[in-house]
Design a protein around this motif. Structure first.
Motif, short mmCIF file in Angstrom:
data_model
loop_
_atom_site.label_atom_id
_atom_site.label_comp_id
_atom_site.label_asym_id
_atom_site.label_seq_id
_atom_site.Cartn_x
_atom_site.Cartn_y
_atom_site.Cartn_z
N ALA A 1 47.92 20.07 62.12
CA ALA A 1 47.91 20.15 60.85
C ALA A 1 48.10 21.37 60.04
N LEU A 2 48.45 22.44 60.83
CA LEU A 2 48.68 23.75 60.32
C LEU A 2 49.68 23.87 59.54
N PRO A 3 51.01 23.56 59.96
CA PRO A 3 52.14 23.46 59.05
C PRO A 3 51.89 23.17 57.63
N GLN A 4 51.36 21.73 57.64
CA GLN A 4 51.34 21.22 56.08
C GLN A 4 50.20 22.12 55.30
N CYS A 5 49.36 22.69 56.24
CA CYS A 5 48.16 23.45 55.56
C CYS A 5 48.51 24.55 54.92
N VAL A 6 49.63 25.32 55.72
CA VAL A 6 50.25 26.49 55.02
C VAL A 6 50.98 26.20 53.92
N HIS B 1 39.43 34.96 68.61
CA HIS B 1 39.19 35.16 67.01
C HIS B 1 40.29 34.45 65.88
N VAL B 2 41.70 34.47 66.57
CA VAL B 2 42.75 33.92 65.61
C VAL B 2 42.62 32.30 65.62
N VAL B 3 42.21 31.76 66.95
CA VAL B 3 42.04 30.21 67.20
C VAL B 3 40.84 29.88 66.13
N ASP B 4 39.71 30.56 66.03
CA ASP B 4 38.65 30.14 65.33
C ASP B 4 38.95 30.39 63.67
N PHE B 5 39.86 31.40 63.49
CA PHE B 5 40.14 31.81 61.95
C PHE B 5 41.20 30.44 61.65
N LEU B 6 42.14 30.26 62.45
CA LEU B 6 43.11 29.18 62.09
C LEU B 6 42.62 27.64 61.71
N CYS B 7 41.62 27.52 62.84
CA CYS B 7 40.90 26.37 62.77
C CYS B 7 40.00 26.04 61.50
N CYS B 8 39.45 27.09 60.99
CA CYS B 8 38.53 27.15 59.82
C CYS B 8 39.49 27.09 58.71
N PHE B 9 40.54 27.76 58.70
CA PHE B 9 41.74 27.70 57.59
C PHE B 9 42.18 26.27 57.39
N VAL B 10 42.25 25.42 58.42
CA VAL B 10 42.80 24.16 58.25
C VAL B 10 41.73 23.09 57.75
N GLY B 11 40.40 23.33 58.08
CA GLY B 11 39.24 22.66 57.37
C GLY B 11 38.97 23.13 56.08
N ALA B 12 39.22 24.49 55.79
CA ALA B 12 38.93 25.02 54.31
C ALA B 12 40.07 24.63 53.23
N VAL B 13 41.19 24.51 53.73
CA VAL B 13 42.29 23.99 52.91
C VAL B 13 42.16 22.55 52.60
N ASN B 14 41.71 21.82 53.69
CA ASN B 14 41.68 20.42 53.24
C ASN B 14 40.67 20.07 52.45
N ILE B 15 39.60 20.68 52.63
CA ILE B 15 38.41 20.36 51.56
C ILE B 15 38.82 20.93 50.09
N TYR B 16 39.24 22.05 50.23
CA TYR B 16 39.75 22.63 48.67
C TYR B 16 40.68 21.65 48.22
N MET B 17 41.55 20.86 48.68
CA MET B 17 42.67 19.95 48.35
C MET B 17 41.86 19.04 47.58
N TYR B 18 40.36 18.45 47.95
CA TYR B 18 39.84 17.75 47.25
C TYR B 18 39.50 18.37 45.85
N ILE B 19 38.82 19.36 45.85
CA ILE B 19 38.41 20.30 44.52
C ILE B 19 39.52 20.56 43.66
N PHE B 20 40.70 20.59 44.13
CA PHE B 20 41.62 21.12 43.21
C PHE B 20 42.34 19.60 42.63
N GLY B 21 42.30 18.63 43.36
CA GLY B 21 42.92 17.32 42.94
C GLY B 21 42.02 16.90 41.74
N VAL B 22 40.63 17.23 41.89
CA VAL B 22 39.69 16.84 40.71
C VAL B 22 40.05 17.86 39.61
#
Length: 458
Positions: free
Chosen positions: A63-68, A377-398
């Motif tokens: 999911a990283l490419p579309q999250c970026v 650390h980079v793996v943990d950071f990118l996994c959290c990045f994917v989760g954060a972007v996907n959650i924020y998408m709902y916030i922004f959509g509203v």
């Protein structure tokens, strides 16, 4: 009253604040020691389970490419533009055909929307246009110089055997049916899609510019009466997807790297006829996706269109599941079609398999809590990045869909909270759709009911 730039700046501040708070809270950015850092997984869980845990963690990267791209689209371009301004006279615009495809099951919906869309075009000053409805069953539109109703003959077959909406769209392109010149333009709508004055101005600017053969704009789902709050809030993700990934790929690369949607599509008539919708069964379930990939293969260019159109989210959870299942199955057929080269469908392929593996990805939330494993650390950071972007998408959509001034602060905040609360529901729905779609018949076309029943008064 905040300016357009001020709204965008506040949104960017909120985005980065949420992103860093999520990274710190979940462990993508480590400011303190986490339990997983002291675990030797091979000793605690054994070799096989440890390998599985690491593989599941790396599945998240699909999911990283579309999250970026979503992240860049939401940051680089103003998400709250002012009212669209015409860059030329509507009288100088080429001929525009507003085309709607329907089965004809909801004739009253079609008739009402045709009337509203004609009035919207006239209000903007558009003169050189026609509204065309292509239907399996007659909807008995009123006789009007700006209305053309095409009823598909039951005997009509395309050369490749295309079915469903692709068959209807291809029928319009046949020599004895088509009335458009190559330099005319087509605005494709679903039967429930409503034009707005901003979207008509955006389309006019796009066709007057004439540099790109295909274009698409934003669709929102929370306008006028909200029928189902759960599905509408869940669809807030799609609003953010339009403003993020879709807008970024078209504005930056002018290519449908991740495909596009089937509504609010603007095409040059000659280019559409060359690409065509006649691509057999594999191009019949997600005809919009297949069309975009063929156009990409043939070297056509795309752009994002200003202004938004209005649609409704599915009214029932059953329709919501069926809609997602059809999308997944249709994209699956596109990705696995030999007619589309891998160089054109690579990002779509990665996007599809990030969707197909959603049952594995969502299991990471449970596994990370009960079976912690140490990662770079980079793996943990990118996994959290994917989760954060996907959650924020709902916030922004509203934020994009609902007006703070119209709802008031309390209701607006409740909508944001409601969107976040629909995330578990959406995850469950996506999991059901994926598992059902993988094993079910992939050549079915489920039509969602978007007709609002009129209230009965005594």
């Amino acid at each position: 009253m905040l300016t357009s730039r001020s709204k965008h700046a506040l949104h960017c501040c909120l985005f980065f604040t949420f992103l860093f708070a999520f990274e710190i809270g979940v462990g993508g950015i480590k400011l303190w020691k986490f339990e997983s850092q002291d675990v030797d997984p091979f000793e605690v869980y054994g070799f096989v389970i440890t390998v599985i845990l690491y593989l599941l963690r790396f599945v998240t990267f699909l999911a990283l490419p579309q999250c970026v791209c979503n992240c860049l689209g939401l940051i680089l371009y103003n998400c709250f533009p002012e009212k669209v301004k015409l860059k030329g006279s509507p009288l100088l615009a080429p001929f525009i055909c507003v085309r709607t495809v329907t089965r004809g099951d909801f004739p009253e919906l079609v008739r009402n929307n045709v009337t509203r869309n004609i009035n919207t075009c006239l209000d903007v000053g558009l003169e050189n246009f026609l509204v065309e409805v292509v239907t399996d069953k007659a909807v008995n539109l009123p006789k009007h110089s700006r209305i053309r109703e095409l009823v598909l003959p039951s005997t009509y077959k395309t050369k490749s055997g295309a079915l469903f909406k692709a068959r209807a769209l291809q029928y319009c392109l046949e020599d004895d049916v088509n009335i458009l010149n190559d330099n005319d333009w087509i605005v494709h709508l679903d039967e429930e899609t409503l034009l707005t004055e901003n979207s008509v101005r955006g389309v006019l600017n796009f066709v007057l510019d004439g540099r790109y053969q295909f274009g698409q704009g934003l669709i929102t789902y929370a306008n006028e009466n909200v029928i189902n709050w759960v599905t509408t809030l869940a669809d807030s993700f799609r609003v953010a997807d339009d403003m993020g990934k879709i807008r970024f790929q078209f504005n930056m690369f002018h290519k449908p790297l991740f495909s596009w949607k089937g509504s609010y599509v603007v095409t040059q008539a000659g280019a559409e006829r060359k690409v065509s919708f006649d691509h057999g069964l594999d191009g019949s379930v997600a005809e919009d996706c297949f069309f975009s990939m063929v156009a990409y293969r043939e070297g056509y260019e795309f752009n994002f269109i200003e202004g938004e159109m209005w649609e409704k989210s599915p009214f029932t959870l059953w329709d919501f599941i069926q809609q997602r299942k059809r999308w997944m199955q249709g994209i699956f057929l596109v990705v696995h079609s030999p007619l589309i080269p891998m160089r054109n469908k690579f990002f779509l392929c990665v996007s599809l398999y990030s969707w197909v593996t959603i049952p594995l990805t969502t299991s990471n939330g449970f596994l990370a809590a009960f079976f912690p494993i140490p990662c770079w650390h980079v793996v943990d950071f990118l996994c959290c990045f994917v989760g954060a972007v996907n959650i924020y998408m709902y916030i922004f959509g509203v934020i994009k869909s609902f007006s703070l001034y119209r709802l008031g602060l309390v209701k607006f905040v409740l909508c944001v909270i409601g969107a976040l609360c629909t995330i578990p529901f959406n995850i469950i729905i996506e999991n059901i759709a994926v598992m059902w779609g993988c094993f079910g018949n992939k050549y079915r076309f489920y039509v969602v009911n978007k007709e609002i029943k009129p209230s009965v008064t005594v």
